[in-house]
Design an enzyme around this catalytic site. Structure first.
Site, PDB file in Angstrom:
ATOM      1  N   VAL A  86       0.854  -1.178   0.000  1.00 18.93           N
ATOM      2  CA  VAL A  86       0.000   0.000   0.000  1.00 18.93           C
ATOM      3  C   VAL A  86       0.890   1.227   0.000  1.00 18.93           C
ATOM      4  CG1 VAL A  86      -0.136   0.111   2.512  1.00 18.93           C
ATOM      5  CG2 VAL A  86      -1.912   1.193   1.150  1.00 18.93           C
ATOM      6  N   GLU A  99       3.112  -1.762   5.369  1.00 18.05           N
ATOM      7  CA  GLU A  99       2.028  -1.977   4.417  1.00 18.05           C
ATOM      8  C   GLU A  99       0.907  -0.944   4.547  1.00 18.05           C
ATOM      9  OE1 GLU A  99       1.760  -3.994   1.954  1.00 18.05           O
ATOM     10  OE2 GLU A  99       3.371  -5.419   2.263  1.00 18.05           O
TER      11      GLU A  99
END
Length: 242
Positions: free
Chosen positions: A35, A133
């Site tokens: 991400v 993440e």
């Protein structure tokens, strides 16, 4: 963590600059399980300026002899710690840089501890992956469609028994299980498992990367995002062990 500016050398500053560039470039790219985090240019500049202001006038160690892609000096013996590319000081700067974007990790402590015990992974590793993440954002969604704390793709999550990736318990359980599977596949080599978590095991298998020794030699063949991801998670692991 105490950040000693006098210990910072040009290579560390280079790594921090590369981190800043990668955070911005990642807005235009998508990873398998990664991400994108928003960069805070003001905070970064403040950290970097503080480092530069505190450096000794004596010339620090030169990084000119580093081998491209691996950070190794020609002829120097390799060890897994070299994959991090970060000193303890730069790890501290890294965590400070993302502090404003990170929610309270302690909210998920029981879930992390339970998953860590179940799948035999150090809690510091799980926390480092979650931080890298999603910055502990349970509702995070990447441009590639990865979801939740550990940024699971739908197909990956379903294969791990995750039917709601935004449920912290399911996501942490599934992501830790997946990381455990990768560690088993690569003989417990953490750097290699992290590279596979980000870039996918198929890419590593295609390059013949089976362990951290292979990874150190071929790290430069992986996407820049994956190179930075491995270094970042290893640095964050040290932070959560402190």
């Amino acid at each position: 963590m105490n950040l000693s500016t006098k210990a910072i050398d040009p290579y560390t500053i280079k790594e921090l600059l590369q981190l800043q560039v990668m955070n911005q470039l990642s807005l235009l790219t998508s990873g398998r399980n990664s991400v994108t985090e928003q960069s805070d240019n003001t905070d970064f500049a403040s950290i970097l300026n503080g480092m530069l202001a505190g450096m000794d006038s004596a010339s620090p160690q030169s990084a000119a002899g580093m081998s491209a892609g691996t950070g190794l000096v020609p002829g120097q013996a390799w060890n897994p710690a070299m994959l991090s590319g970060f000193s303890a000081a730069s790890a501290g700067a890294l965590t400070k840089k993302f502090a404003s974007a990170t929610t309270n990790p302690s909210a998920y402590e029981p879930l992390i501890q339970e998953a860590s015990r179940r799948f035999g992974i150090e809690p510091s590793v799980v926390k480092a992956v979650i931080h890298a993440e999603s910055s502990f954002n349970a509702n995070a969604v990447s441009g590639a469609g990865a979801k939740g704390l550990m940024q699971l793709m739908d197909a990956t999550g379903q294969g791990l028994g995750v039917d709601n990736p935004f449920d912290p318990a399911q996501n942490i359980h599934g992501g830790t299980r997946y990381l455990s599977n990768l560690l088993s596949k690569y003989g417990g080599n953490l750097g290699t498992a992290l590279a596979a978590y980000n870039a996918g095991p198929t890419r590593l298998d295609r390059l013949g990367i089976r362990n951290d020794q292979d990874l150190a030699e071929k790290l430069h063949l992986l996407p820049a995002e994956t190179q930075q991801y491995v270094r970042k998670v290893l640095a964050l692991k040290e932070h959560y062990e402190a």
